[in-house]
Enzyme design. Structure first.
Site: not given
Ligand code: NAD
Length: 420
Positions: A112
């Site tokens: 990561k």
């Molecule tokens: P992103 O940055 O696209 O979106 C994050 C979202 O969370 C946004 O809508 C943001 O406004 C919201 N957010 C941030 N802080 C917040 C808070 N304090 N309260 C409520 N909402 C809040 O990120 P993502 O890629 O969608 O990732 C989200 C989660 O999924 C993370 O934990 C990430 O590790 C996990 N994840 C992502 C992927 C991927 O392919 N993008 C894969 C596996 C896991």
């Protein structure tokens, strides 16, 4: 929560992951030497990242790349741009990737990356410079057969395009050095929606086990970024009733079901789900406690804790974010018999299609969206069923079964390679 700010008795993110690993190792009878190898990372790069900001001032960021375990193949894992992406958080996420890749039978180890910054307060040119500086500083530990980054919170396909370009300038054009790239630059069809699609597939499979028709299931999603928004769209397509969503600015609820097309149109203009007229406003705190069938945390880690878990009124929690449920909350849910489908299964659609992207880049070939989605469907369903069968056989919770499968496969690879 960072290591520095953790409350007494509260496990840091890496301690929380390790507690699951230790329990699995004990159930599996792994040797102390193998456990010692899994306890620490193989390599941790910490880099000082000086960036000239648009106001001409120099700002120094801190960035990391943690390679946890590579017994099963090249390191693989996303890059997070977030103020709380400290070393302990990144280490925990790297460990999760090791077991996620093993659970999905992908030929990768776990890694990561993270940069402690707030991308929402930076311009496009500042983010471009920061990404290039980060790539230059960690480039020596990357490689198409060594370590392949991808997007995570705060990063996206554009970030991957900058990383690929910065890496290529030094080492020669190498599209397979990152996944989650724009399709125009060798990205895979379906990668943008893959994590959300995997989440929705797990929810559909779980509903089928429960004998619940999607139309009768109310879904609440925290986070409307890449994962949350695609989960909402695909769950809606599958017939689920998505009744509430939120992002950092606030949430909205409509018990009759939100209209995702109208919501997306609003989001495109407002940049947030907050204020959408097709629902009532709700805070993020209240959203997690809404009565529903499936609660899908898809934003930050550690949002459901020992403190608020007793008030969660979902019938099951589907972990789309990484480690959104703390071990203290897990204990509350176990006592209340609220099932938690674990992150390393539920959000594995992203790394699975990243694997497809990497193989397409190596073969210099492109799959259609239909092929990507049908291969993803097969792998998600098979991993879901293996996990539930293991939990049934051993009388363990889904999280325990997911770690048992992942830790067992990584432990075997360690022994076969002769690491111990
Ligand atoms: P992103 O940055 O696209 O979106 C994050 C979202 O969370 C946004 O809508 C943001 O406004 C919201 N957010 C941030 N802080 C917040 C808070 N304090 N309260 C409520 N909402 C809040 O990120 P993502 O890629 O969608 O990732 C989200 C989660 O999924 C993370 O934990 C990430 O590790 C996990 N994840 C992502 C992927 C991927 O392919 N993008 C894969 C596996 C896991």
């Amino acid at each position: 929560m960072t290591t520095e700010t953790k409350a007494p008795g509260h496990l840091s993110p890496s301690e929380a992951v390790l507690s699951s690993v230790y329990q699995s190792a004990a159930r599996l009878g792994l040797s102390a030497e193998v456990v010692d190898l899994l306890r620490t990372s193989w390599r941790e790069v910490r880099a000082q990242l000086p960036v000239r900001m648009d106001n001409r001032k120099l700002q120094i960021f801190e960035g990391y790349r943690v390679q946890h375990n590579g017994a099963r193949g090249p390191y693989k894992g996303g890059v997070r741009f977030h103020p709380a992406a400290d070393l302990d958080e990144v280490r925990a996420l790297a460990m999760l990737m090791t077991y996620k890749c093993a659970l999905m039978e992908l030929p990768f180890g776990g890694a990561k990356g993270g940069v402690m910054c707030d991308p929402t307060r930076m311009s496009e040119t500042e983010l471009n410079r920061l990404t290039r500086t980060y790539t230059q500083h960690i480039g020596m530990v990357l490689g198409i057969s060594r370590d392949i980054p991808a997007p995570d919170m705060g990063t996206n396909a554009q970030t991957m395009a900058w990383m690929m370009d910065a890496y290529g300038q030094r080492y020669g054009h190498t599209p397979g050095i990152v996944t989650g790239k724009p399709v125009e630059l060798g990205g895979s069809h379906g990668r943008d929606q893959a994590t959300g699609r995997g989440v929705a597939i797990c929810m559909r499979e779980y509903a089928a086990i429960e004998g619940v028709a999607p139309a009768d299931a109310r879904v609440v999603i925290q986070g409307y970024g890449n994962v949350g928004s695609w989960t909402a769209r695909i769950a809606h397509e599958m017939g689920f009733r998505v009744i509430a969503v939120s992002d950092i600015k606030g949430g909205i609820v409509n018990r009759a079901g939100l209209d995702p097309k109208a919501l997306d149109a609003w989001f495109a203009v407002a940049g947030s789900v907050a204020g959408f007229e097709g629902g009532e406003p709700i805070t993020n705190t209240d959203l997690l406690e809404l009565e529903c069938d499936y609660l899908v945390p898809a934003a930050l880690g550690e949002v459901i804790t020992g403190e608020n878990a007793p008030r969660v009124r979902a019938r099951a929690v589907i972990e789309a974010a990484n480690h959104p449920v703390t071990p203290e909350a897990d204990a509350v849910f176990a006592a209340r018999k609220v099932p938690v489908l674990p992150d390393i299964l539920v959000n594995a659609g992203g790394v699975t299609v990243s694997y497809f992207e990497w193989t397409q880049n190596i073969q210099q070939f492109r799959w259609s969206l239909e092929t990507v989605n049908s291969e993803l469907e097969k792998r998600m369903v098979s991993a879901f069923r293996d996990l539930m069968a293991r939990a049934g056989r051993d009388g363990t919770l889904p999280r325990q079964a997911s770690f048992d499968i992942g830790v067992e496969r990584v432990g075997k690879a360690i022994l076969l390679r002769g690491f111990v």
